[in-house]
Design an enzyme around this catalytic site. Structure first.
Site, PDB file in Angstrom:
ATOM      1  N   ASP A  10       0.876  -1.161   0.000  1.00 11.33           N
ATOM      2  CA  ASP A  10       0.000   0.000   0.000  1.00 11.33           C
ATOM      3  C   ASP A  10       0.926   1.228   0.000  1.00 11.33           C
ATOM      4  O   ASP A  10       2.124   1.096   0.294  1.00 11.33           O
ATOM      5  CB  ASP A  10      -0.848  -0.053   1.281  1.00 11.33           C
ATOM      6  CG  ASP A  10      -1.640   1.208   1.514  1.00 11.33           C
ATOM      7  OD1 ASP A  10      -2.360   1.622   0.598  1.00 11.33           O
ATOM      8  OD2 ASP A  10      -1.514   1.780   2.616  1.00 11.33           O
ATOM      9  N   ASP A  12       0.052   5.074   1.034  1.00  9.21           N
ATOM     10  CA  ASP A  12      -0.114   5.985   2.173  1.00  9.21           C
ATOM     11  C   ASP A  12      -0.063   5.206   3.475  1.00  9.21           C
ATOM     12  O   ASP A  12      -0.888   4.314   3.700  1.00  9.21           O
ATOM     13  CB  ASP A  12      -1.466   6.708   2.085  1.00  9.21           C
ATOM     14  CG  ASP A  12      -1.521   7.678   0.914  1.00  9.21           C
ATOM     15  OD1 ASP A  12      -0.460   8.174   0.517  1.00  9.21           O
ATOM     16  OD2 ASP A  12      -2.623   7.946   0.423  1.00  9.21           O
TER      17      ASP A  12
HETATM   18  P1  B16 Z   1      -6.271  10.295  -3.752  1.00  9.04           P
HETATM   19  P2  B16 Z   1      -3.611   4.149   0.020  1.00  9.04           P
HETATM   20  C1  B16 Z   1      -5.429   6.105  -0.078  1.00  9.04           C
HETATM   21  O1  B16 Z   1      -4.171   5.614  -0.376  1.00  9.04           O
HETATM   22  C2  B16 Z   1      -5.414   6.943   1.179  1.00  9.04           C
HETATM   23  O2  B16 Z   1      -5.148   6.135   2.310  1.00  9.04           O
HETATM   24  C3  B16 Z   1      -6.753   7.616   1.377  1.00  9.04           C
HETATM   25  O3  B16 Z   1      -6.736   8.426   2.520  1.00  9.04           O
HETATM   26  C4  B16 Z   1      -7.066   8.454   0.129  1.00  9.04           C
HETATM   27  O4  B16 Z   1      -8.351   9.066   0.249  1.00  9.04           O
HETATM   28  C5  B16 Z   1      -7.056   7.549  -1.096  1.00  9.04           C
HETATM   29  O5  B16 Z   1      -5.778   6.930  -1.190  1.00  9.04           O
HETATM   30  C6  B16 Z   1      -7.330   8.306  -2.362  1.00  9.04           C
HETATM   31  O6  B16 Z   1      -6.282   9.198  -2.596  1.00  9.04           O
HETATM   32  O7  B16 Z   1      -7.207  11.374  -3.372  1.00  9.04           O
HETATM   33  O8  B16 Z   1      -4.809  10.729  -3.770  1.00  9.04           O
HETATM   34  O9  B16 Z   1      -6.661   9.607  -5.039  1.00  9.04           O
HETATM   35  O10 B16 Z   1      -3.489   4.122   1.515  1.00  9.04           O
HETATM   36  O11 B16 Z   1      -4.591   3.143  -0.556  1.00  9.04           O
HETATM   37  O12 B16 Z   1      -2.271   4.124  -0.665  1.00  9.04           O
HETATM   38 MG    MG Z   2      -2.691   3.207   3.383  1.00  9.99          MG
END
Ligand code: B16
Ligand code: MG
Length: 217
Positions: A10, A12
């Site tokens: 993953d 984030d």
């Molecule tokens: P974006 P991951 C996720 O990333 C985040 O944890 C989440 O907080 C966020 O809303 C989502 O990506 C979408 O992100 O707005 O940049 O498209 O943890 O799955 O890497």
């Molecule tokens: Mg994450």
């Protein structure tokens, strides 16, 4: 147990702490809408797509908006997020993750990304890690948000491997649930108390070798 031939990371909260930027940007938008947004709210949005995150805030505030306004709000939140996350540099990679990725490459174990973020490629580029990945699956490729296993299933398919051969690293409960739903072994990154359903939970990759990690399964 099947032999592990790939790791799906993953983004984030596992490779880099961009969750704090998502928090600031969502909180800002929620405040504008008059909806309170706490660290707990942010926690439940980890791994959740942009559109589903907005829907969560609107539901919390009892707000009903038309589709065009929703797109405007998501664009605004993303512009703010990019302002913050656009400053990411290689030193922002979480402790130990780069060393582990390099060790995996040296051992011939495939490295994949399984992220809900549409900004994943930009972040990996800023971390100077993009070339290390054999395949990327992110928010631009999937139709179903975690806890649906789509993101990880697409990763395994791109690598030509079975889910049981791909170890997932996840910091979000929704991501651990997604991995389990797809039949992937999963290690949680974070606090043992906060995450359930993982083979093990570690607080990060600092000083962890591949052998240490295999020993957790
Ligand atoms: P974006 P991951 C996720 O990333 C985040 O944890 C989440 O907080 C966020 O809303 C989502 O990506 C979408 O992100 O707005 O940049 O498209 O943890 O799955 O890497
Ligand atoms: Mg994450």
């Amino acid at each position: 147990m099947a032999e592990i031939r790939a790791c799906i990371f993953d983004l984030d909260g596992v490779i880099v702490d961009t969750a704090s930027h998502h928090f600031v940007a969502w909180q800002n938008l929620a405040e504008e809408l008059g909806v309170p947004f706490s660290a707990e709210d942010n926690e439940s949005l980890k791994g959740v797509s942009r559109v589903d995150s907005l829907e969560y805030i609107l539901k919390k505030g009892g707000l009903v908006l038309d589709p065009a306004t929703k797109v405007q709000l998501m664009d605004r939140k993303n512009a703010h997020y990019l302002e913050l996350a656009g400053k990411t540099s290689p030193s922002d990679a979480l402790p130990g993750v780069v060393a582990l990725i390099h060790e995996l490459k040296a051992l011939g174990i495939k490295v994949a990304l399984g992220s809900s973020s549409k900004n994943a490629e930009m972040i990996l580029t800023r971390l100077a890690l993009l070339d290390a990945f054999d395949t990327l699956v992110d928010g631009n490729h999937i139709t179903l948000s975690k806890p649906d296993p789509e993101v990880f299933l697409m990763g395994a398919k791109a690598l030509g491997l079975d889910p049981a051969e791909c170890l997932v690293f996840e910091d979000a409960q929704s991501g651990i649930d997604a991995a389990n739903a797809g039949g992937f072994p999963v290690i949680g990154i974070g606090q043992l108390k906060a995450l359930t359903g993982a083979a093990a939970v570690i607080d990060g990759f600092s000083s962890k070798t591949w052998n240490d990690i295999l020993g957790l399964l």
